[in-house]
Design a protein around this motif. Structure first.
Motif, short mmCIF file in Angstrom:
data_model
loop_
_atom_site.label_atom_id
_atom_site.label_comp_id
_atom_site.label_asym_id
_atom_site.label_seq_id
_atom_site.Cartn_x
_atom_site.Cartn_y
_atom_site.Cartn_z
N LYS A 152 1.04 -1.13 -0.17
CA LYS A 152 -0.07 0.12 0.16
C LYS A 152 1.07 1.15 -0.24
O LYS A 152 1.85 1.42 0.67
N TYR A 153 0.46 2.06 -0.66
CA TYR A 153 1.28 3.55 -0.76
C TYR A 153 0.53 4.85 -0.78
O TYR A 153 -0.39 4.45 -2.05
N ALA A 154 0.40 5.44 -0.10
CA ALA A 154 -0.47 6.86 -0.21
C ALA A 154 0.57 7.97 -0.51
O ALA A 154 1.16 8.22 0.44
N GLN A 155 0.61 8.59 -1.58
CA GLN A 155 1.36 9.68 -1.88
C GLN A 155 0.79 11.06 -1.21
O GLN A 155 -0.28 11.29 -1.36
N GLY A 156 1.72 11.52 -0.64
CA GLY A 156 1.43 12.65 0.39
C GLY A 156 2.02 13.86 -0.41
O GLY A 156 2.46 13.86 -1.53
N SER A 189 -3.81 16.88 6.81
CA SER A 189 -3.69 16.24 5.47
C SER A 189 -2.50 15.93 4.78
O SER A 189 -1.42 16.89 5.20
N THR A 223 2.09 10.86 3.83
CA THR A 223 2.75 9.99 2.99
C THR A 223 2.55 8.75 3.69
O THR A 223 3.24 8.49 4.87
N LYS A 224 2.16 7.54 3.47
CA LYS A 224 2.01 6.22 3.91
C LYS A 224 2.37 5.15 3.13
O LYS A 224 2.17 5.16 1.87
N SER A 255 3.81 -0.60 8.48
CA SER A 255 3.78 0.54 7.80
C SER A 255 4.56 1.63 8.42
O SER A 255 5.06 1.49 9.66
N ASN A 303 4.92 5.99 8.09
CA ASN A 303 4.30 7.37 7.51
C ASN A 303 4.88 8.39 8.07
O ASN A 303 5.73 8.63 8.95
N ARG A 328 3.65 12.33 8.94
CA ARG A 328 2.26 12.94 9.09
C ARG A 328 2.50 14.62 9.26
O ARG A 328 1.64 15.22 8.74
N ASN A 367 8.79 13.55 1.91
CA ASN A 367 7.95 12.36 1.60
C ASN A 367 9.07 10.97 1.76
O ASN A 367 8.69 10.23 2.31
#
Lengths: 198, 192
Positions: free
Chosen positions: A106-110, A121, A124-125, A146, A148, A150, A155
């Motif tokens: 899983k990758y959340a681009q921040g 908001s 990056t996770k 995980s 991240n 915050r 990033n």
């Protein structure tokens, strides 16, 4: 009278030195004995494979940063006799070798700017599946970890946090404590956000 | 009749001379081209660019500024008076580009923004960002161990470094599916 006092002092000093030397010797040797006696963990060496992006479209810089940070953090734990890189020919000669395989799940681009402006908001996770595999291909540890970022930091800081969490998970893994090569540990570990900058 | 024969002979010799001169010219051109080709790699000038080392280069501190130089067969990172760190270009297994946006100003600006009243720091953050290129270099050490180094460069400069490295023999990198890695920037890390 004076000379007898002086002799007494010298004798006392000599006794103290003699009494202190064995303890000093033992304290000098204690780290070695501690290392030798810390169980099966020190008998293993580790080869860290490159991070596999899986089906996630992850920038090469993230893959490389995770790989390099993993090597740094795993070396810091002193859990393994040696930590090898992927492709290292020296790893072939090692008898007790574990291979760390890391696959991105899983990758959340921040966004650093969004984090700086909003603080709630833009995180990056990054989540990866970490597997410790023996040379024979037996999976002895399988966890999802995980990392991240915050609040503050770039990033790429997420890769540092992720690597630190993986190293911590391996260090605290019951598999090393149990000294049972047949045991398999599976689970999920989610942790850590960043307050520092990369 | 004899006059005709002489004329014919003269025509033949003229033709032969023309062929010989053409051949000589062709030979001269090809030799000049061959010389230029063989001389080109030797004449390649050193390439240098300002960069920030993020991580992974041997014997180099993370987040340090310096000059990324390509000289002869080596990729070097020079930080003022500190010893030069370098890797052989032949050991480079892949060069990948990326781009990202970062806040400018460092830690001092962070403290200032945090201390600014009425959320003024947030407004500053909105404008105080800059886009950078990231250059990721994968290389192997003497034992075959894979390393990765990441550099941060000004926007648009990473492609020049990549082109220069590939021109000097570095592998541009292959994806797992065997397709050549795109020479343009990889997925943008941040689309701010």
């Amino acid at each position: 009278m004076k000379t007898s006092k002086a002799n007494l002092c010298i004798c006392l000093a000599a006794i103290m030195v003699l009494a202190a030397s064995p303890s000093r010797l033992s304290s000098e040797t204690s780290p070695e004995s501690a290392t030798a006696g810390s169980g099966s963990a020190t008998r293993w060496s580790l080869r860290v494979d490159r991070v596999q992006p899986g089906e996630i479209e992850l920038a090469h810089s993230f893959q490389v940063a995770t790989y390099e940070n993993l090597l740094t953090e795993l070396n810091k734990t002193h859990q393994f006799m040696r930590v090898f890189r992927e492709g290292d020919r020296k790893a072939g000669d090692v008898s007790n070798l574990l291979v760390l395989k890391t696959t991105v799940v899983k990758y959340a681009q921040g966004s650093e700017t969004r984090r700086a402006v909003t603080t709630f908001s833009g995180a990056t996770k990054l989540s990866v599946r970490s597997q410790l595999v023996t040379r024979e291909g037996k999976v002895v540890l399988d966890r999802t970890v995980s990392g991240n970022v915050r609040f503050f930091g770039s990033n790429l800081r997420a890769t540092h946090n992720l690597a630190r969490n993986i190293a911590k998970m391996i260090k605290e893994s019951p598999w090393f404590g149990s000294e049972q090569p047949s045991a398999t540990v599976t689970g999920r570990l989610t942790a850590a956000n960043s307050r520092g900058g990369l | 009749m004899s006059r005709f024969f002489v004329f014919q002979n003269h025509k033949k010799s003229f033709f032969a001379r023309q062929v010989a001169s053409s051949l000589w010219l062709l030979l001269l051109c090809s030799s000049v081209a061959a010389w230029a080709q063989s001389a080109a790699p030797l004449a390649r000038a050193p390439f240098s660019i300002r960069a920030t080392h993020l991580l992974g280069f041997p014997n180099t501190k993370n987040n340090g500024n310096g000059d990324l130089t390509i000289k002869n067969d080596a990729l070097r990172f020079e930080q003022g008076a500190k010893p030069v760190a370098e890797i052989k270009i032949a050991s480079v297994q892949g060069v990948f580009l990326g781009s990202e946006s970062k806040q400018v100003g460092g830690n001092l600006a962070k403290v200032g923004k945090a201390a600014a009243p009425y959320g003024g720091g947030r407004v500053v953050s909105l404008f105080a960002h800059k886009k950078y290129d990231s250059l990721t270099v994968e290389y192997a050490d003497d034992d075959g161990g894979v390393h990765g180094a990441i550099f941060q460069l000004s926007k648009g400069e990473a492609e020049n470094v990549r082109r220069e490295l590939v021109a000097r023999g570095a592998s541009p990198g292959l994806r797992d599916d065997g397709s050549m890695e795109a020479s343009t920037a990889e997925v943008s890390n941040e689309n701010k």
